[in-house]
Design an enzyme around this catalytic site. Structure first.
Site, PDB file in Angstrom:
ATOM      1  N   LYS A 102     -13.461  31.240  -8.613  1.00 14.63           N
ATOM      2  CA  LYS A 102     -14.746  30.553  -8.778  1.00 14.63           C
ATOM      3  C   LYS A 102     -15.763  31.058  -7.756  1.00 14.63           C
ATOM      4  O   LYS A 102     -15.419  31.392  -6.617  1.00 14.63           O
ATOM      5  CB  LYS A 102     -14.512  29.046  -8.623  1.00 14.63           C
ATOM      6  CG  LYS A 102     -15.718  28.164  -8.911  1.00 14.63           C
ATOM      7  CD  LYS A 102     -15.321  26.698  -8.778  1.00 14.63           C
ATOM      8  CE  LYS A 102     -16.504  25.764  -9.030  1.00 14.63           C
ATOM      9  NZ  LYS A 102     -16.096  24.337  -8.903  1.00 14.63           N
ATOM     10  N   SER A 178     -17.390  21.590 -12.630  1.00 14.40           N
ATOM     11  CA  SER A 178     -18.225  22.755 -12.375  1.00 14.40           C
ATOM     12  C   SER A 178     -17.464  24.072 -12.476  1.00 14.40           C
ATOM     13  O   SER A 178     -18.048  25.140 -12.402  1.00 14.40           O
ATOM     14  CB  SER A 178     -18.831  22.638 -10.970  1.00 14.40           C
ATOM     15  OG  SER A 178     -17.811  22.605  -9.971  1.00 14.40           O
ATOM     16  N   SER A 202     -13.864  18.716 -11.257  1.00 11.79           N
ATOM     17  CA  SER A 202     -14.190  20.096 -11.588  1.00 11.79           C
ATOM     18  C   SER A 202     -13.040  21.066 -11.740  1.00 11.79           C
ATOM     19  O   SER A 202     -13.244  22.199 -12.155  1.00 11.79           O
ATOM     20  CB  SER A 202     -15.182  20.658 -10.570  1.00 11.79           C
ATOM     21  OG  SER A 202     -16.381  19.939 -10.627  1.00 11.79           O
TER      22      SER A 202
END
Length: 517
Positions: A102, A178, A202
């Site tokens: 990420k 996210s 997330s």
């Protein structure tokens, strides 16, 4: 001695040389399958990494948009791993595992933007703790993945640095947020597994929306060092993968204390030496699980998701578990004052300090003046701007202590454990989301049923999501299990047994094997 004609010599050598390995199909491959293929010479690390890069090139841009930057040295890393294996050197636990990371994890060799265009040129001085750990174990970071800007949104994955990520199963749907880039990328086999972060939802939310397994550990069992924070007293980082076994293999590498993360002091002696020992196909036999009824019986729950959940309960019972209702009023607990501390500005300032003199900004509210943000985060930025950047939240006029000293969060945790003890359950179960993935163009209006926010983040307890099936044909849903602090091994046991009994995971359509895979 006379020399052979060149054509004869080449032909002779070609006849004697071993044939190149057949193409190895990387779609949906597991770490165990990959390691077996490497060990018996069916493929090479270079071929495996190249195959994943080819898939990114073929299927991501203009379609899913999961990938932000590709590692320009991924093939060089693969060659070095092949060479080391050829010399007989020992292979790490994640040898040649292509991984997606990420965009809020520091990588010394790629930009780390946190979804903000203000950091579009920011290359951190070193790797995040987890990135360093996976690389030391032999993993290849093939690419970084898109995320919701500053990790603000649980609903969608939209950033000012790399735009919008779509759900790999339905391109008109969200992957949640996210960590939606990691989720869609792993689902489409752009990497074998990936890393995400979870402040409220997330890791588990995107994993549920993409038929993945995602673990949010006990707060303090895993390090967040080098991960751009949203709320340091809630943030957790960890793996997101296509199987429980893959997730456990990465979890074993990244779990453990880190001097750079003070929260990990509490879990220093609580790390299991072998989490894979918990993986047992009969692991549900004799388990007692509690349905968190207040996270199931809601007016907004989608009937298709509830049907899947009821089927999951029957599957758990067939696998040997006893399932009972636990009437713990989650929403009453969420009324406690001060459960969420609006400390983003303070925590982000501590992160920006680690970038040294090269930091593009020193205070996140600077972007409100420069306009370097997506319109969807403007309200959040203005809200967080009310907190000071240089005063610890515990010292505010209305104090917001860290988790271990927070009276309301500790009381919530105590009452949760009391309810579990009274019902004599090993873990709680509930749908990760009570609704299918929202339409991309109605992410806000259709945002509902996000159960991941409710129990684990405020109490610091571990929770895992595992594929529960599909609604409306091809929209994934996840089953979530939550346990007492440091009971990750138990969660892995139950999730693995359920996964092996049901095999709900399937690859999304539209991203078939390439001829050169």
């Amino acid at each position: 001695m006379s020399r052979l004609p060149l054509v004869v010599l080449v032909s002779t050598l070609a006849a004697c040389a071993p044939e190149p390995p057949a193409a190895f199909d990387v779609v949906e491959t597991s770490i165990a399958e990959l390691h077996a293929a490497l060990a018996d010479g069916r493929t090479t690390c270079r071929a495996v990494v190249q195959a994943h890069l080819d898939r990114i090139d073929a299927y991501d841009e203009g379609t899913i948009n999961a990938i932000t930057v590709v590692n320009p040295r991924a093939l060089e890393r693969a060659d070095s791993l092949d060479a080391a294996a050829g010399r007989g050197e020992s292979r790490g636990a994640l040898h040649c595992v292509p991984m997606l990371v990420k965009d809020n994890f520091d990588t010394h060799d790629m930009v780390t933007t946190g979804g903000s265009i203000a950091l579009r040129n920011s290359v951190p001085p070193d790797d995040a703790f987890m990135v360093r750990r996976i690389r030391e174990a032999g993993a290849v970071v093939v690419a970084k993945t898109n995320m919701a800007e500053w990790a603000f949104s649980p609903r969608e994955t939209v950033s000012s640095s790399f735009d919008t990520t779509r759900n790999a199963y339905a391109l008109d749907r969200v992957p949640a947020g996210s960590s939606g880039g990691t989720a869609s990328g792993v689902a489409a086999s752009f990497g074998v597994i990936g890393l995400g972060s979870d402040t409220g939802n997330s890791i588990r939310g995107p994993s549920a929306h993409l038929a993945l397994v995602g673990i949010r550990s006990t707060l303090g069992l895993t390090s967040r060092d080098g991960v751009i924070p949203l709320s340091f007293d809630r943030d957790v980082a960890g793996p997101m993968g296509r199987s429980v076994d893959d997730v456990v293999r990465v979890f074993e590498v990244v779990a453990g204390p880190d001097p750079a993360d003070p929260y990990t002091d509490a879990g220093r002696t609580r790390v299991e030496p072998d989490y894979r020992s918990f993986l047992d196909v009969d692991g549900l036999d004799g388990a007692r699980l509690g349905i968190a009824t207040s996270l199931v019986d809601t007016e907004s729950a989608d009937t298709a998701v509830i049907r899947l959940f009821r089927d999951a309960v029957e599957d758990l019972e067939r696998a040997g578990a006893e399932v009972v209702d636990v009437a713990f009023d989650v929403y009453a607990q969420l009324e406690r004052p001060g459960l969420f501390c609006r400390r983003f500005r303070y925590d982000a300032a501590r992160y920006l300090e680690t970038l040294g003199a090269d930091a593009p900004i020193t205070d996140v509210v600077e972007v409100l003046e420069t306009g370097e943000f997506h319109p969807s985060v403007q309200g959040g930025l203005r809200s967080f701007a009310s907190g000071p950047a240089d005063v610890h939240p515990a010292q505010w006029e209305e104090p917001c202590p860290d988790f271990a000293e927070h009276p309301e969060r500790q009381a919530f945790l105590a009452e949760l454990i009391e309810a579990m003890d009274a019902a004599e359950v090993d873990a709680l179960i509930y749908p990760s989301w009570l609704a299918p993935p929202a339409h991309l163009d109605r992410a806000g209006e259709e945002y509902r049923g996000d159960n991941s926010q409710r129990l684990s983040p405020p109490t610091g307890t571990p929770a895992i999501t595992v594929p529960m099936g599909f609604t409306y044909g091809d929209l994934p849903a996840g089953l979530q299990l939550l346990a007492r602090p440091y009971d990750e091994g138990l969660l892995f046991r139950f999730a693995y047994a359920y996964e092996q009994a049901t095999h709900h995971r399937r690859a999304p359509d539209g991203y078939p094997s390439l001829a050169r895979d």
